[in-house]
Design an enzyme around this catalytic site. Structure first.
Site, PDB file in Angstrom:
ATOM      1  N   LEU A  88     -30.461   3.182  33.135  1.00 49.06           N
ATOM      2  CA  LEU A  88     -28.933   3.090  32.622  1.00 49.06           C
ATOM      3  C   LEU A  88     -29.062   3.659  31.239  1.00 49.06           C
ATOM      4  CD1 LEU A  88     -27.600  -0.244  33.816  1.00 49.06           C
ATOM      5  CD2 LEU A  88     -27.021   1.868  35.062  1.00 49.06           C
ATOM      6  N   ASP A  89     -28.162   4.310  30.792  1.00 54.60           N
ATOM      7  CA  ASP A  89     -27.901   4.834  29.582  1.00 54.60           C
ATOM      8  C   ASP A  89     -27.983   3.646  28.611  1.00 54.60           C
ATOM      9  OD1 ASP A  89     -27.882   7.473  30.149  1.00 54.60           O
ATOM     10  OD2 ASP A  89     -25.869   7.795  29.819  1.00 54.60           O
ATOM     11  N   THR A  90     -28.478   3.894  27.246  1.00 53.54           N
ATOM     12  CA  THR A  90     -28.602   2.743  26.421  1.00 53.54           C
ATOM     13  C   THR A  90     -27.166   1.908  26.288  1.00 53.54           C
ATOM     14  OG1 THR A  90     -30.193   3.833  25.091  1.00 53.54           O
ATOM     15  CG2 THR A  90     -28.833   2.095  24.020  1.00 53.54           C
TER      16      THR A  90
END
Length: 218
Positions: free
Chosen positions: A55-57
């Site tokens: 997942l993106d930050t």
């Protein structure tokens, strides 16, 4: 106990509720990441769990971790074969004119010295498909459900900008970065089929920063 909420746990899997702002992988410039919590997330096991996907930050919500190499291989195969069902909720900077639809855009990665790397819609890119549905409207913004068939990098973010014509609120790469403290995307649900065990099915409630913008579960 760990300070990261656990949504599901058994002998081969953990699903955490990843906080927004926590990178899955260690940033090149250094700093904290999910790995810093692995010792807590062992929860009695000898080996560290391994993230099955990313997942993106900025993205919060459901993240699957495997507790052994065999499980990691099986779960990774399920993602590759697109048998995993993923449900995301995002706040977009605007309100779509339609209530649902499917975005099909091929995506490619580009980079420049000035702006770094980003994804773009390109005919020679990798095919990507996202189904979307309007859930709610508030103050000129919309809460949208996304169900991606493919798992390309930044897929939902670029599909919002290039497909819906309106970026996710707070997105600094595909939008203005304004209107929210982060890119407003939340991994709200995950279903992972298993051959000899019941499927892993988890849901993560909308976080507080969604409620602060007028969107809450219920």
């Amino acid at each position: 106990m760990t300070d990261i909420p656990i949504l599901f746990e058994d002998g081969e899997a953990i699903v955490i509720n990843k906080p927004a702002g926590l990178p899955v992988d260690r940033p090149k410039k250094g700093g904290r990441c999910l790995e810093d919590h692995f010792e807590q997330l062992r929860m009695g096991f000898q080996r560290d769990p391994s993230p099955v996907h990313r997942l993106d930050t900025d993205t919060s919500g459901c993240l699957l971790l495997a507790r052994n190499p065999k499980a990691l291989k099986r779960f990774s195969m399920a993602f590759e074969e697109r048998s995993v069902e993923k449900r995301y909720l995002g706040i977009v900077a605007g309100v779509p004119s339609e209530t649902e639809g499917t975005i099909e855009l091929s995506l490619a990665k580009i980079s420049s010295a000035e702006k770094g790397w980003r994804m773009i819609a390109a005919k020679k890119g990798k095919p990507s498909v996202t189904h979307w549905k309007l859930i709610a409207e508030h103050d000129g913004h919309a809460l949208v459900e996304f169900r991606p068939e493919t798992g390309r990098t930044h897929q939902i973010r670029i599909h919002c900008e290039a497909g819906l014509g309106m970026p996710l609120l707070g997105d600094p790469i595909y939008g203005t970065g304004k209107g929210a403290p982060r890119t407003m995307l939340h991994a709200a649900g995950l279903m992972v089929p298993r051959e000899k065990k019941p499927a892993i099915e988890v849901a993560s409630p909308l976080p507080r920063d969604f409620a602060a913008l007028g969107f809450a579960d219920g």
